[in-house]
Design a protein around this motif. Structure first.
Motif, PDB file in Angstrom:
ATOM      1  N   UNK A 158       0.833  -1.200   0.000  1.00 53.10           N
ATOM      2  CA  UNK A 158       0.000   0.000   0.000  1.00 53.10           C
ATOM      3  C   UNK A 158       0.866   1.248   0.000  1.00 53.10           C
ATOM      4  N   UNK A 159       1.972   1.118   0.721  1.00 53.62           N
ATOM      5  CA  UNK A 159       2.805   2.280   0.966  1.00 53.62           C
ATOM      6  C   UNK A 159       3.740   2.612  -0.200  1.00 53.62           C
ATOM      7  N   UNK A 160       4.390   1.584  -0.754  1.00 51.03           N
ATOM      8  CA  UNK A 160       5.419   1.852  -1.764  1.00 51.03           C
ATOM      9  C   UNK A 160       4.921   1.572  -3.172  1.00 51.03           C
ATOM     10  N   UNK A 161       4.670   2.608  -3.922  1.00 55.37           N
ATOM     11  CA  UNK A 161       4.197   2.445  -5.296  1.00 55.37           C
ATOM     12  C   UNK A 161       5.372   2.471  -6.269  1.00 55.37           C
ATOM     13  N   UNK A 162       6.133   1.388  -6.246  1.00 56.53           N
ATOM     14  CA  UNK A 162       7.311   1.293  -7.119  1.00 56.53           C
ATOM     15  C   UNK A 162       7.360  -0.118  -7.694  1.00 56.53           C
ATOM     16  N   UNK A 163       8.060  -0.302  -8.813  1.00 60.93           N
ATOM     17  CA  UNK A 163       8.139  -1.645  -9.402  1.00 60.93           C
ATOM     18  C   UNK A 163       8.755  -2.648  -8.417  1.00 60.93           C
ATOM     19  N   UNK A 165      -3.592  -0.882  -7.204  1.00 61.57           N
ATOM     20  CA  UNK A 165      -2.262  -1.258  -7.712  1.00 61.57           C
ATOM     21  C   UNK A 165      -2.401  -2.419  -8.671  1.00 61.57           C
ATOM     22  N   UNK A 166      -1.490  -2.503  -9.606  1.00 63.45           N
ATOM     23  CA  UNK A 166      -1.589  -3.569 -10.600  1.00 63.45           C
ATOM     24  C   UNK A 166      -0.646  -4.705 -10.243  1.00 63.45           C
ATOM     25  N   UNK A 210       4.117  -6.867 -19.847  1.00 60.98           N
ATOM     26  CA  UNK A 210       3.382  -5.864 -19.066  1.00 60.98           C
ATOM     27  C   UNK A 210       4.281  -5.244 -18.003  1.00 60.98           C
ATOM     28  N   UNK A 211       5.079  -6.104 -17.366  1.00 61.11           N
ATOM     29  CA  UNK A 211       5.969  -5.614 -16.314  1.00 61.11           C
ATOM     30  C   UNK A 211       7.031  -4.691 -16.931  1.00 61.11           C
ATOM     31  N   UNK A 212       7.574  -5.110 -18.062  1.00 56.87           N
ATOM     32  CA  UNK A 212       8.594  -4.301 -18.736  1.00 56.87           C
ATOM     33  C   UNK A 212       8.044  -2.922 -19.090  1.00 56.87           C
ATOM     34  N   UNK A 213       6.781  -2.874 -19.498  1.00 57.96           N
ATOM     35  CA  UNK A 213       6.210  -1.609 -19.957  1.00 57.96           C
ATOM     36  C   UNK A 213       5.440  -0.861 -18.864  1.00 57.96           C
ATOM     37  N   UNK A 263       2.269  -3.270 -15.218  1.00 58.35           N
ATOM     38  CA  UNK A 263       2.176  -3.981 -13.948  1.00 58.35           C
ATOM     39  C   UNK A 263       3.214  -3.392 -13.020  1.00 58.35           C
ATOM     40  N   UNK A 264       2.869  -3.303 -11.737  1.00 56.44           N
ATOM     41  CA  UNK A 264       3.858  -2.781 -10.793  1.00 56.44           C
ATOM     42  C   UNK A 264       4.449  -3.867  -9.920  1.00 56.44           C
ATOM     43  N   UNK A 265       3.631  -4.865  -9.623  1.00 61.75           N
ATOM     44  CA  UNK A 265       4.066  -5.892  -8.683  1.00 61.75           C
ATOM     45  C   UNK A 265       3.881  -7.276  -9.313  1.00 61.75           C
TER      46      UNK A 265
END
Lengths: 346, 510
Positions: free
Chosen positions: B227-232, B257-258, B277-280, B283-285
């Motif tokens: 929830x907290x960290x919106x990073x790949x 989040x995706x 999807x992850x590369x582009x 998707x984040x997680x």
């Protein structure tokens, strides 16, 4: 939609075949039996619509239908629709009948190829439109890549904006008649420069469907597009992605060979000897061929009178159980002859 | 070869203007026809070290790699960059494809190959007809009996290298302790060999371990962090089932989040879609098993979480090395629950055959007189298609002289002796793997600097950490505030989506 298909099959077969014959039908196990059955019970549309369906997943569906009291499963693995199943099927019919377009007989092979061509072409077109000539193709199969390359070459003179517009118009025209979720499910399969397509799991999650539903719903629309391509003239761009050159006739490899030999006027016995097959196998092939051939030359196998006799019984009886039919006919008429006439009277 | 030249080639073929650490020295040595052994950490562009020479040298570069996915990913990647004269030869090809590739082999600059493919005489004869300008052994730690991923086929590479007239050889690995390094060098037995070893520690990755008392706590903690960290982010699990279960749970708790899952059991097309999807950044997680990551070259991953601890330090270092590839501040977090001991122990026990299985196989061989093909078939069958057991047995029989050129010579050694020898080896291997697991677990319990402890087996000195170091030194979650990645496009209805992805501007197009 998957449940609807299974219930529809169970109803049409009404206990005369097992639930695994339905599985073989959906996965296009090319046994002669399957092909004959699909014709017999008017289920050819479903032929091969989910070739990657796993047996264990199918079993779960059947089990759950039985547990919910929709069907009754017998010891011999046949099943019949129960009262509750009848009304459920009717309800589902209301939801799906208008949009079901399966035509497995024509498209079980070419449809799959077409779908791959379409996915890769859409990706190629949108990347090229953005002047990005390097990308990772979403379909890895070499034959598909080769095909799309040729199509792309064919359109090399056309501006990508025109192609995009045409593609959009053709897809819109097809998808517009579907409920929003169905159309969405199809659009989400597409990979473009703007967005990678969703995986089957993701689509199932998004629309709250089962994986099997996603798979058959997608195939349904693909068959619909194929049908428009072949039967109308207004799909110029999509038509170029359809593998026209390989007409996919629903016939097993082995039956094809028999057909070649028959065309050289060889008798059943000669073919059996030549191919080291049992005569019964060759008979099965002939039935298979009879189903798909117009003006089949049946005279060597059944006399005019016999033909009429069999035809009459078929008209009187609702059951398609061979044993029941044979009981009402003169002894000398064989199962093979009955099956042959059934094929020809389709 | 002058400096300007090399960088110009790099720019021309790969679009980079500068080399990363180690690449240039290694390439220069390779181009001057020296044999080279190099330890280069993950994510530093190992492959450039042979891909660039392949573009510059006459003839072909042969790359031996044990990882099918890595091979095919690299070929895909190169082709997408416009480098088309590359090919991967592996067991996945149909006989027809293989024949066609073999006939056209002279056409390729880069030939990727699995070690098994190299065992065939036909393949070697074909390679002997070509000019091989460089022979590359990727994942060279597979040569070492004491490496964490020993591959019997790798031991024969030395001999094949000689059969090909000993062209310049480049052996590469990302993880090798000094002990394993010596083992590799000894196995290669090359007179003049240049050795390059680069530090494996990444100064920009902080190391954190959190011990939890219950599985529930693990889940809750994970949800809160996501929830907290919106990073790949990559989250590693030890089982396929857990990846899908947790992905669903996370998605349900954090709808904006995706999140997706990935493991080796997904069908090919779905795996490809998730990777892309992850590369582009669609998707984040990704909740994944260790099947994910090989060949994924995504630069902006900033968070790698191990929901289950891995079974060895080498794998752990590789997996956390997938973050922070641009040098940005990144975090590795390992959750640890007491029960996490048991799963990896079971996993590694299943990686080796049991004594009973060996006995069964030897009975077939000694008493039932099985042929090579028959034995192979029954071995694959009884091991649930797990080829590892068969390859292990095959190699041991060869080592003991009972199997030569796919023919058995049972008179070479009595059955009980063979059984005993193999069982001893299994015990030894198991002991070794258990020790590796212990080493990993011990690290989780470390009371001092985690960075020092983690890299101690590999190198003597450490680079100073670029940001925070570890939970024993200075790490605190409140001090880690990476900037959130922007959200991808909002959900649209199908018509809007179709218009957007096909560039059809306004609705009036209808």
């Amino acid at each position: 939609m998957f449940t609807y298909i299974v219930l529809d099959c169970i109803q049409k077969i009404s206990g005369e075949r097992t639930v695994y014959n339905i599985y073989h039908l959906l996965t296009a196990k090319k046994a002669t039996q399957t092909i004959q059955d699909s014709n017999l019970f008017e289920l050819t549309g479903y032929y091969g619509i989910d070739k990657s369906l796993r047996r264990e997943d199918y079993d779960l569906v059947i089990q759950s239908l039985a547990e919910q009291g929709y069907i009754q499963l017998h010891q011999d693995q046949t099943a019949i629709l129960l009262q509750k199943g009848e009304s459920y099927l009717q309800k589902l019919e209301g939801e799906f009948q208008a949009i079901i377009c399966f035509d497995g007989t024509r498209f079980h092979q070419s449809g799959q190829q077409f779908a791959n061509h379409l996915l890769l072409f859409v990706q190629t077109l949108t990347y090229m439109h953005q002047k990005q000539t390097h990308f990772i193709p979403i379909i890895e199969d070499a034959a598909t890549q080769q095909y799309v390359k040729q199509v792309w070459y064919h359109y090399r003179q056309q501006a990508s904006t025109i192609l995009l517009k045409t593609l959009y118009r053709e897809l819109y025209q097809l998808l517009n008649k579907y409920p929003a979720d169905m159309a969405g499910l199809f659009v989400d399969h597409l990979t473009t420069r703007e967005r990678v397509g969703l995986s089957t799991y993701q689509i199932a999650e998004k629309y709250k469907l089962s994986l099997l539903d996603v798979s058959v719903s997608y195939t349904n629309i693909i068959h619909d597009i194929c049908r428009h391509i072949l039967d109308t003239d207004n799909m110029s761009l999509l038509s170029s992605l359809y593998p026209h050159r390989q007409p996919s006739v629903m016939i097993s490899e082995s039956a094809k060979q028999t057909q070649r030999l028959l065309s050289k006027n060889l008798s059943m016995a000669e073919i059996a000897a030549m191919r080291k097959l049992k005569i019964n196998t060759v008979m099965d092939h002939i039935i298979e061929i009879a189903y798909i051939t117009n003006n089949f030359h049946w005279q060597p196998y059944v006399s005019d009178i016999q033909y009429q006799q069999i035809k009459q019984v078929l008209q009187q009886l609702t059951s398609r159980k061979l044993k029941n039919i044979k009981e009402r006919l003169p002894e000398e008429i064989s199962y093979f002859q009955i099956q042959l006439v059934m094929a020809l009277e389709k | 070869m002058s400096e300007i030249n090399l960088e110009a080639y790099l720019k021309q073929y790969f679009g980079f203007s500068r080399f990363r650490q180690g690449q240039k020295e290694i390439i220069e040595s390779v181009l001057s026809k020296q044999h080279v052994f190099a330890v280069l950490p993950t994510g530093t562009g190992k492959s450039i070290c042979y891909q660039l020479p392949a573009m510059m040298l006459p003839g072909a570069v042969v790359v031996i790699s044990p990882l099918l996915s890595l091979m095919t990913d690299q070929v895909k990647q190169l082709k997408s960059q416009g480098i088309k004269r590359v090919v991967a030869l592996n067991s996945m090809l149909t006989p027809r494809e293989r024949d066609s590739h073999l006939a056209n082999l002279h056409h390729y600059k880069l030939i990727y190959m699995s070690p098994e493919m190299l065992q065939s005489k036909r393949m070697i004869r074909r390679l002997q007809q070509l000019t091989i300008s460089l022979f590359v052994i990727d994942e060279a730690h597979c040569i070492s009996q004491w490496g964490h991923e020993f591959r019997p086929d790798y031991l024969r590479l030395k001999q094949i290298h000689q059969l090909l007239d000993s062209p310049p050889l480049l052996a590469l690995t990302a993880t090798a302790t000094p002990e394993v390094q010596d083992d590799i060098i000894e196995a290669l037995a090359l007179e003049k060999l240049r050795k390059f070893v680069y530090p494996m520690d990444k100064p920009n990755i902080a190391l954190v371990v959190e011990q939890v008392d219950t599985i529930r706590e693990k889940e809750e903690r994970l949800i809160r962090l996501m929830e907290q960290y919106h990073i790949p982010t990559l989250i590693y699990f030890s089982s396929r089932k857990e990846t899908s279960r947790m992905a669903a749970l996370l998605q349900e708790q954090i709808p904006n989040r995706r999140i997706a899952f990935y493991h080796g059991g997904l069908d090919h097309q779905d795996r490809l879609l998730i990777q892309q999807q992850f590369m582009q950044n669609q998707l984040e997680v990704v909740c994944c098993t260790n099947a994910f990551g090989m060949g994924i070259n995504k630069k902006d991953i900033q968070f790698v979480i191990h929901y289950h601890a891995p079974s060895q330090i080498e794998a752990f270092i590789q997996e956390i090395g997938r973050s922070g590839r641009n040098g940005q501040e990144s975090v590795s977090l390992v959750f640890f629950h007491e029960s996490d001991r048991i799963i990896p122990q079971r996993l590694l026990e299943s990686e080796l055959p049991t004594g009973e299985w060996v006995q069964f196989a030897l009975n077939c061989l000694y008493q039932e007189d099985y042929s090579y093909e028959q034995l192979k078939e029954i071995c694959l069958l009884t091991a649930d298609g797990n080829e590892v057991y068969w390859r292990f047995l095959q190699f041991q029989l060869e080592r003991l002289g009972v199997l030569q050129e796919n023919t058995f010579y049972v008179q070479q050694m009595p059955q009980n002796k063979v059984q005993q020898q193999i069982e001893q080896l299994i015990a030894k291997r198991l002991q070794y793997k258990t020790a590796k697991l212990e080493e990993m677990l011990e690290w989780l319990y470390t009371n001092s600097c985690r960075r020092q402890q983690l890299f101690k087996p590999f190198q003597e000195t450490l680079q100073p950490s670029a940001y925070m170091c570890c939970d024993h030194c200075d790490f605190s979650w409140t001090d880690w505030q990476p900037s959130p990645h922007e959200q991808t496009a909002q959900e649209q209805d199908w018509l809007q989506t179709l218009m957007r992805i096909l560039y059809q501007g306004d609705t009036n197009e209808k």
